[in-house]
Write an enzyme that holds these catalytic residues in place. Sequence first.
Site, PDB file in Angstrom:
ATOM      1  N   HIS A  94      -7.529  -4.988   9.705  1.00  0.00           N
ATOM      2  CA  HIS A  94      -7.161  -4.774   8.296  1.00  0.00           C
ATOM      3  C   HIS A  94      -5.849  -5.466   7.956  1.00  0.00           C
ATOM      4  O   HIS A  94      -4.983  -5.644   8.807  1.00  0.00           O
ATOM      5  CB  HIS A  94      -7.134  -3.280   7.922  1.00  0.00           C
ATOM      6  CG  HIS A  94      -5.989  -2.479   8.465  1.00  0.00           C
ATOM      7  ND1 HIS A  94      -6.114  -1.141   8.788  1.00  0.00           N
ATOM      8  CD2 HIS A  94      -4.691  -2.781   8.729  1.00  0.00           C
ATOM      9  CE1 HIS A  94      -4.955  -0.679   9.214  1.00  0.00           C
ATOM     10  NE2 HIS A  94      -4.067  -1.657   9.191  1.00  0.00           N
ATOM     11  N   ASP A 103       0.808  -1.219   0.000  1.00  0.00           N
ATOM     12  CA  ASP A 103       0.000   0.000   0.000  1.00  0.00           C
ATOM     13  C   ASP A 103       0.843   1.272   0.000  1.00  0.00           C
ATOM     14  O   ASP A 103       2.054   1.226   0.219  1.00  0.00           O
ATOM     15  CB  ASP A 103      -0.972   0.013   1.201  1.00  0.00           C
ATOM     16  CG  ASP A 103      -0.362  -0.586   2.464  1.00  0.00           C
ATOM     17  OD1 ASP A 103       0.868  -0.565   2.589  1.00  0.00           O
ATOM     18  OD2 ASP A 103      -1.125  -1.066   3.316  1.00  0.00           O
TER      19      ASP A 103
HETATM   20  C1  F6R Z   1       1.368  -1.599   6.085  1.00  0.00           C
HETATM   21  C2  F6R Z   1       0.071  -2.276   6.127  1.00  0.00           C
HETATM   22  C3  F6R Z   1      -0.754  -2.306   7.368  1.00  0.00           C
HETATM   23  C4  F6R Z   1       0.049  -2.556   8.638  1.00  0.00           C
HETATM   24  C5  F6R Z   1      -0.862  -2.537   9.851  1.00  0.00           C
HETATM   25  C6  F6R Z   1      -0.077  -2.693  11.142  1.00  0.00           C
HETATM   26  O1  F6R Z   1       1.954  -1.728   4.804  1.00  0.00           O
HETATM   27  O2  F6R Z   1      -0.329  -2.771   5.139  1.00  0.00           O
HETATM   28  O3  F6R Z   1      -1.738  -3.305   7.226  1.00  0.00           O
HETATM   29  O4  F6R Z   1       0.696  -3.785   8.544  1.00  0.00           O
HETATM   30  O5  F6R Z   1      -1.558  -1.325   9.905  1.00  0.00           O
HETATM   31  O6  F6R Z   1       0.719  -1.564  11.341  1.00  0.00           O
HETATM   32  P1  F6R Z   1       1.797  -1.515  12.516  1.00  0.00           P
HETATM   33  O7  F6R Z   1       2.830  -2.522  12.181  1.00  0.00           O
HETATM   34  O8  F6R Z   1       2.351  -0.111  12.442  1.00  0.00           O
HETATM   35  O9  F6R Z   1       1.071  -1.841  13.771  1.00  0.00           O
END
Ligand code: F6R
Length: 243
Positions: A139, A67
């Site tokens: 998500h 993304d």
């Molecule tokens: C990032 C992505 C998101 C993150 C998720 C967790 O490329 O696709 O799905 O993996 O929001 O984010 P963190 O690791 O910051 O808790």
Amino acid sequence: MNILNLKNRTIASQYVATELIKVMKARPNAVLGLATGSTMTDVYRYLVTLINANDMELNSIVTFNLDEYIGLAPDHKQSYYTYMHQHLFNHHKDWNKSNIYVPKGIAKDLQRACSDYEQALRNQGPADIQILGIGENGHIGFNEPYSPFDSQTRVVDLTASTINANSYHFSHIEDVPKQAISMGLDSIMSAKRIILLALGSRKKDIVKQLIEGQISEKLPASILHRHDNVEIIVDDEAYGANN
Ligand code: F6R
């Protein structure tokens, strides 16, 4: 779906980095699906160490990121393009720029940017391995709750909870983009193998819901139950092992 508690961030991150390097070693033109976020920073740190320790051929490795924020130029401090270069690509000169795919968040024609991205993934893919984090709302990528299971790369609206969760990277919450381009759930499911990494107590509730097993668009990550090669890697805190 295999769930494995590797106890702490260090062991879990080293495990994911090791699985990535194994794929890269086995297939010099491997296709890697990559994620950003705070969960992944140590994965890339160990991966850089392993790349340097193994004289890797990187020129033909292809990477697809999940993304990118809409409205942030690649050189913006908070863009995922910048994140990937800071944490991985800038650490070795042999990464081939033309094999690095990050959605174009400032494309003039965003619909076109999405369909080109999906097409490139289908042409070069499927990904040999896709790594994923998970949002507190379930998500994966930026496929927020109620994203269709058959979705492909597209423009998505970020939920208030995601904007809030990601706001600590920005000076003001108003600076967090409200939209992103995200690989779709169907695009993610095309990978041959998927590893989802969830670390820390903030992820405990969503990990519990995910492993309980109900499959619903309300919990986007639950689609992973339909994939036959998925590992969920957690630490003690995300597993709820200490309560
Ligand atoms: C990032 C992505 C998101 C993150 C998720 C967790 O490329 O696709 O799905 O993996 O929001 O984010 P963190 O690791 O910051 O808790």
